[in-house]
Write a protein that holds these residues in place. Structure first.
Motif, PDB file in Angstrom:
ATOM      1  N   PRO A 216       0.814  -1.228   0.000  1.00 32.02           N
ATOM      2  CA  PRO A 216       0.000   0.000   0.000  1.00 32.02           C
ATOM      3  C   PRO A 216       0.843   1.272   0.000  1.00 32.02           C
ATOM      4  O   PRO A 216       0.378   2.323  -0.427  1.00 32.02           O
ATOM      5  N   ASN A 217       2.110   1.167   0.458  1.00 34.35           N
ATOM      6  CA  ASN A 217       2.962   2.363   0.469  1.00 34.35           C
ATOM      7  C   ASN A 217       3.382   2.804  -0.928  1.00 34.35           C
ATOM      8  O   ASN A 217       3.889   3.909  -1.109  1.00 34.35           O
ATOM      9  N   SER A 218       3.208   1.890  -1.887  1.00 34.42           N
ATOM     10  CA  SER A 218       3.613   2.232  -3.262  1.00 34.42           C
ATOM     11  C   SER A 218       2.426   2.762  -4.061  1.00 34.42           C
ATOM     12  O   SER A 218       2.444   2.726  -5.294  1.00 34.42           O
ATOM     13  N   LEU A 219       1.410   3.240  -3.360  1.00 35.39           N
ATOM     14  CA  LEU A 219       0.164   3.678  -4.006  1.00 35.39           C
ATOM     15  C   LEU A 219       0.420   4.678  -5.145  1.00 35.39           C
ATOM     16  O   LEU A 219      -0.092   4.499  -6.253  1.00 35.39           O
ATOM     17  N   GLU A 220       1.212   5.685  -4.855  1.00 36.34           N
ATOM     18  CA  GLU A 220       1.418   6.740  -5.859  1.00 36.34           C
ATOM     19  C   GLU A 220       2.037   6.160  -7.137  1.00 36.34           C
ATOM     20  O   GLU A 220       1.616   6.498  -8.250  1.00 36.34           O
ATOM     21  N   ASP A 221       3.029   5.272  -6.955  1.00 39.78           N
ATOM     22  CA  ASP A 221       3.706   4.690  -8.128  1.00 39.78           C
ATOM     23  C   ASP A 221       2.742   3.850  -8.946  1.00 39.78           C
ATOM     24  O   ASP A 221       2.706   3.925 -10.172  1.00 39.78           O
ATOM     25  N   VAL A 222       1.938   3.027  -8.234  1.00 36.62           N
ATOM     26  CA  VAL A 222       1.022   2.136  -8.947  1.00 36.62           C
ATOM     27  C   VAL A 222      -0.054   2.944  -9.666  1.00 36.62           C
ATOM     28  O   VAL A 222      -0.411   2.654 -10.815  1.00 36.62           O
ATOM     29  N   VAL A 223      -0.565   3.966  -8.994  1.00 37.04           N
ATOM     30  CA  VAL A 223      -1.592   4.799  -9.632  1.00 37.04           C
ATOM     31  C   VAL A 223      -1.014   5.450 -10.894  1.00 37.04           C
ATOM     32  O   VAL A 223      -1.653   5.479 -11.946  1.00 37.04           O
ATOM     33  N   GLY A 224       0.228   5.915 -10.778  1.00 33.59           N
ATOM     34  CA  GLY A 224       0.888   6.520 -11.947  1.00 33.59           C
ATOM     35  C   GLY A 224       1.009   5.504 -13.079  1.00 33.59           C
ATOM     36  O   GLY A 224       0.749   5.825 -14.247  1.00 33.59           O
ATOM     37  N   ALA A 225       1.398   4.286 -12.715  1.00 34.83           N
ATOM     38  CA  ALA A 225       1.573   3.237 -13.732  1.00 34.83           C
ATOM     39  C   ALA A 225       0.235   2.884 -14.380  1.00 34.83           C
ATOM     40  O   ALA A 225       0.164   2.669 -15.607  1.00 34.83           O
ATOM     41  N   LEU A 226      -0.810   2.827 -13.568  1.00 34.40           N
ATOM     42  CA  LEU A 226      -2.134   2.495 -14.131  1.00 34.40           C
ATOM     43  C   LEU A 226      -2.597   3.590 -15.097  1.00 34.40           C
ATOM     44  O   LEU A 226      -3.158   3.307 -16.152  1.00 34.40           O
ATOM     45  N   ARG A 227      -2.327   4.829 -14.726  1.00 33.30           N
ATOM     46  CA  ARG A 227      -2.754   5.928 -15.600  1.00 33.30           C
ATOM     47  C   ARG A 227      -1.935   5.952 -16.899  1.00 33.30           C
ATOM     48  O   ARG A 227      -2.408   6.428 -17.928  1.00 33.30           O
ATOM     49  N   ALA A 228      -0.714   5.410 -16.789  1.00 34.20           N
ATOM     50  CA  ALA A 228       0.166   5.441 -17.967  1.00 34.20           C
ATOM     51  C   ALA A 228      -0.031   4.249 -18.895  1.00 34.20           C
ATOM     52  O   ALA A 228       0.508   4.227 -20.005  1.00 34.20           O
ATOM     53  N   CYS A 229      -0.787   3.264 -18.439  1.00 33.77           N
ATOM     54  CA  CYS A 229      -0.947   2.063 -19.272  1.00 33.77           C
ATOM     55  C   CYS A 229      -1.810   2.397 -20.498  1.00 33.77           C
ATOM     56  O   CYS A 229      -2.431   3.459 -20.566  1.00 33.77           O
ATOM     57  N   GLU A 230      -1.847   1.451 -21.412  1.00 34.58           N
ATOM     58  CA  GLU A 230      -2.511   1.701 -22.707  1.00 34.58           C
ATOM     59  C   GLU A 230      -3.958   2.150 -22.530  1.00 34.58           C
ATOM     60  O   GLU A 230      -4.434   3.056 -23.208  1.00 34.58           O
ATOM     61  N   ALA A 231      -4.650   1.504 -21.573  1.00 33.50           N
ATOM     62  CA  ALA A 231      -6.079   1.829 -21.370  1.00 33.50           C
ATOM     63  C   ALA A 231      -6.275   2.979 -20.377  1.00 33.50           C
ATOM     64  O   ALA A 231      -7.399   3.350 -20.052  1.00 33.50           O
ATOM     65  N   GLY A 232      -5.146   3.530 -19.930  1.00 32.04           N
ATOM     66  CA  GLY A 232      -5.206   4.555 -18.876  1.00 32.04           C
ATOM     67  C   GLY A 232      -6.099   5.742 -19.204  1.00 32.04           C
ATOM     68  O   GLY A 232      -6.740   6.306 -18.317  1.00 32.04           O
ATOM     69  N   MET A 233      -6.136   6.115 -20.502  1.00 27.09           N
ATOM     70  CA  MET A 233      -6.932   7.276 -20.888  1.00 27.09           C
ATOM     71  C   MET A 233      -8.427   6.986 -20.844  1.00 27.09           C
ATOM     72  O   MET A 233      -9.247   7.910 -20.818  1.00 27.09           O
ATOM     73  N   ASP A 234      -8.778   5.701 -20.841  1.00 21.10           N
ATOM     74  CA  ASP A 234     -10.203   5.335 -20.864  1.00 21.10           C
ATOM     75  C   ASP A 234     -10.722   4.936 -19.480  1.00 21.10           C
ATOM     76  O   ASP A 234     -11.881   4.533 -19.345  1.00 21.10           O
ATOM     77  N   MET A 235      -9.844   4.994 -18.512  1.00 22.54           N
ATOM     78  CA  MET A 235     -10.267   4.573 -17.161  1.00 22.54           C
ATOM     79  C   MET A 235     -10.027   5.720 -16.187  1.00 22.54           C
ATOM     80  O   MET A 235      -9.162   6.557 -16.402  1.00 22.54           O
ATOM     81  N   ASN A 236     -10.792   5.680 -15.129  1.00 20.93           N
ATOM     82  CA  ASN A 236     -10.553   6.627 -14.033  1.00 20.93           C
ATOM     83  C   ASN A 236      -9.924   5.839 -12.896  1.00 20.93           C
ATOM     84  O   ASN A 236     -10.508   4.868 -12.406  1.00 20.93           O
ATOM     85  N   ILE A 237      -8.747   6.225 -12.505  1.00 21.25           N
ATOM     86  CA  ILE A 237      -8.052   5.503 -11.431  1.00 21.25           C
ATOM     87  C   ILE A 237      -8.296   6.300 -10.144  1.00 21.25           C
ATOM     88  O   ILE A 237      -7.852   7.438 -10.026  1.00 21.25           O
ATOM     89  N   VAL A 238      -9.002   5.672  -9.221  1.00 19.31           N
ATOM     90  CA  VAL A 238      -9.380   6.401  -7.996  1.00 19.31           C
ATOM     91  C   VAL A 238      -8.704   5.755  -6.784  1.00 19.31           C
ATOM     92  O   VAL A 238      -9.129   4.690  -6.327  1.00 19.31           O
ATOM     93  N   PRO A 239      -7.643   6.362  -6.274  1.00 20.75           N
ATOM     94  CA  PRO A 239      -7.046   5.815  -5.035  1.00 20.75           C
ATOM     95  C   PRO A 239      -7.993   6.122  -3.864  1.00 20.75           C
ATOM     96  O   PRO A 239      -8.398   7.270  -3.678  1.00 20.75           O
ATOM     97  N   LEU A 240      -8.351   5.113  -3.115  1.00 19.85           N
ATOM     98  CA  LEU A 240      -9.404   5.311  -2.097  1.00 19.85           C
ATOM     99  C   LEU A 240      -8.946   6.198  -0.942  1.00 19.85           C
ATOM    100  O   LEU A 240      -9.765   6.895  -0.350  1.00 19.85           O
ATOM    101  N   THR A 241      -7.663   6.180  -0.656  1.00 18.62           N
ATOM    102  CA  THR A 241      -7.206   7.077   0.415  1.00 18.62           C
ATOM    103  C   THR A 241      -7.358   8.537  -0.025  1.00 18.62           C
ATOM    104  O   THR A 241      -7.717   9.404   0.759  1.00 18.62           O
ATOM    105  N   HIS A 242      -7.094   8.781  -1.317  1.00 17.54           N
ATOM    106  CA  HIS A 242      -7.269  10.133  -1.843  1.00 17.54           C
ATOM    107  C   HIS A 242      -8.739  10.518  -1.787  1.00 17.54           C
ATOM    108  O   HIS A 242      -9.090  11.644  -1.429  1.00 17.54           O
TER     109      HIS A 242
END
Lengths: 389, 222
Positions: A216-242
């Motif tokens: 869970p401490n790597s949240l920021e990195d993973v969220v960044g990676a998810l947003r950068a993936c191919e489908a990232g522009m079509d998805m909303n990545i919502v970190p629940l702590t945020h």
């Protein structure tokens, strides 16, 4: 005879006036108490609800992330969908431990009842770790796992076949019963993902993906990676702590505003108490002179008048807390209808610490409001006071 | 002989400022009072009788001159020291009784002990019996007659066992029968050795005392 008894008797001398003054304090304290109890309840409820969701990140279709999060938490129909193919991209993202696909749909009956269906697969167990199931997850076509409240309202047993509410001609068999979670999960009907997609004509589509991270401490990195993936522009990545923080900051802003109003109410009530006691001092000037002549010191008079003010405020505080406790349920119902992201748990969470804080606040208010009348009374010259008419 | 003097007033003067006007309520009043003496202060309205009583009761301080009570000067005393003298040396009785309306007879009587922090329950009962109001102990002042209220006020003035009892027009609000009862009570207290000073317009009361101090325009008439 004691100072407390003497000041109590003075307080009760003008019952109507004291009651009106006390009501002012009670209203202010009730507002303060309700505000603090709501803030505590909302915070606790929201945290519990997000914990129950079991995910660190929510992947939802493009749109308002708060609407999407609220829908995922409470259950409703979704206006847009994710492609099932995105699931693989999410799973492959570095740092993702589990990605559980969900298809959710809600059906409404004429009587206003709502049935929420969720299509899930085995991955859900890795996310909903607190779930306790009597029986099994829905694996085979036709399997239905029932939330505790849903099972109760449908009156069905494990192994029983029944008509799926809102889906004409469709039947299901209860493969498992979910123990109560004290959350929205209790109201849902769970079926295999493929069944849900087929029944609602959404093959190859998902409503959201629940993601747990390896760390869970790597949240920021993973969220960044998810947003950068191919489908990232079509998805909303919502970190629940945020999400929690954002909603909490919205609540805090409202709380600040309401807190200012409660503070103003308290100050006005304090001024009212001070004014009432000042009037009482003026009325009782001669009595104060008599007390001075029989040996009361300036300190004794100060103490007597000050105690009277504190007593009025404390009593007002007790009444205010009692009123807030009695009215908590009504207030909760009223608030729930007006708050879009209200958690399912108790919204008004009265705690002993809040009661103590409110009563201490009332006593402090009385202490401050009593300073002026007590000081004035104690400064009266015995001779001038005796001569007062 | 000096030990027998309880109150000594030396050139007592009290000046009030009312706006720009200066009012000399007392002007160089000098006298001594012996222990156990029963004294009346008489004079027309505005002569300075009540002002003198307030000075003797440590309720106020003189503009000039000196007052000694039991050998202790009140000059330059702080408010708390004057309060202590009022508490320990003086008992005050008012024309309008000065009873607190929310307190019972017993509570009014013991009110001074709340401030002196003395336990005086037994003595309070004794005083109540002495003024003949034992049966009224739990009554409120509005349930008493004027004479009864004044008797409670006298008992209250005695609760801290003062050296001197000061009474301001104690019979002024009473009918003649009640006035007579209060006079008898004062006689009784005097016989017990109490020093009593009464301010009065009542000639019967004034004539019943051992000594009269006559004030006129703030001065003692020789």
């Amino acid at each position: 005879m004691s100072f407390i008894k003497l000041s109590l008797q003075n307080m009760l001398r003008r019952k109507l006036r004291t009651s009106v003054t006390l009501t002012g304090v009670a209203v202010a304290v009730a507002a303060l108490f309700s505000l603090l109890a709501f803030q505590r309840g909302y915070q606790t409820g929201m945290r519990d609800e997000l914990d129950r969701l079991g995910a660190h990140v929510l992947v939802v279709p493009k749109g308002c992330p708060y609407d999407a999060a609220s829908t995922a938490l409470h259950g409703a129909s979704w206006p847009c969908y994710l492609k099932y193919a995105y699931l693989e991209q999410v799973r492959k993202t570095r740092g993702v431990s589990v990605a559980a696909p969900v298809f959710m749909n809600a059906l409404y009956e004429a009587n206003g009842n709502q049935t929420v269906y969720l299509g899930i697969n085995d991955d859900i167990r890795m996310v909903k770790r607190a779930w306790s199931i009597e029986g099994s997850l829905p694996v085979k076509t036709g399997d239905i796992l029932l939330g505790a409240a849903a099972a109760k309202s449908l009156h069905v047993q494990r192994g029983q076949e029944f008509d799926l509410p809102g889906l004409e001609g469709a039947k299901g068999r209860v493969c498992g019963l979910l123990a109560t979670t004290q959350g929205a999960d209790d109201n849902f009907l769970y079926m295999p993902l493929a069944d849900a997609q087929r029944l609602f004509n959404r093959q190859g589509q998902l409503t959201h993906i629940l993601v747990r991270l390896q760390d869970p401490n790597s949240l920021e990195d993973v969220v960044g990676a998810l947003r950068a993936c191919e489908a990232g522009m079509d998805m909303n990545i919502v970190p629940l702590t945020h999400l929690f923080r954002t909603i909490q900051s919205m609540v805090n802003s409202t709380r600040l505003l309401l807190g200012c109003i409660a503070l103003v109410a308290l100050l006005v009530a304090g001024a009212g108490v001070s004014n009432t006691v000042l009037m009482a001092v003026t009325e009782r000037t001669r009595e104060i002179g008599v007390m001075r002549s029989v040996g009361a010191s300036m300190g004794d008079i100060f103490r007597l008048i000050w105690m009277e003010t504190v007593q009025i405020c404390l009593l007002g505080g007790v009444v205010g807390v009692a009123v807030a406790l009695v009215g908590a349920q009504s207030l909760e119902g009223w608030l729930r209808n007006r708050l879009p992201f209200a958690p399912t748990g108790t919204l008004i969470h009265p705690e002993v610490s809040i009661m103590v804080a409110c009563l201490a606040g009332a006593a402090l208010l009385g202490s401050l409001a009593g300073l002026l009348p007590a000081w004035r009374a104690s400064r009266l010259s015995p001779v001038e006071a005796i001569r007062a008419t | 002989m000096a030990d027998s003097i309880l109150v000594s007033a030396q050139g007592l003067t009290k000046v009030y400022n009312r706006g720009t006007e200066e009012v000399r309520a007392l002007d160089g009043v000098t006298f001594d009072l012996q222990r156990g003496e029963f004294t009346a202060v008489v004079g027309v309205s505005g002569a300075g009788k009540t002002t003198l009583l307030h000075l003797l009761g440590c309720m106020d301080t003189p503009t000039s001159g000196e007052l000694l009570i039991d050998g202790q000067s009140t000059r330059g005393l702080s408010d708390s020291a004057l309060t202590r003298m009022r508490r320990e040396q003086v008992g005050f009785v008012f024309q309008h009784f000065g009873l607190l309306p929310t307190l019972t007879v017993m509570e009014n009587l013991t009110l001074p002990t709340l401030f002196s922090k003395k336990e005086a329950k037994a003595y309070a009962n004794e005083l109540l019996e002495r003024v003949g109001l034992t049966h009224r102990r739990n009554h409120l002042p509005n349930q008493l007659s004027g004479g009864e209220m004044q008797r409670v006020a006298i008992a209250r003035a005695l609760i801290n066992r003062p050296q001197v009892l000061l009474a301001d027009e104690p019979t002024g609000n009473l009918d003649s029968a009640n006035g007579e009862a209060i006079l008898q009570l004062f006689h009784q207290l005097h016989r017990d050795g109490l020093t009593i000073i009464v301010v009065t317009h009542n000639p019967i009361l004034a004539n019943a005392t051992q000594r009269q101090l006559v004030l006129h325009d703030g001065r003692l008439v020789p």
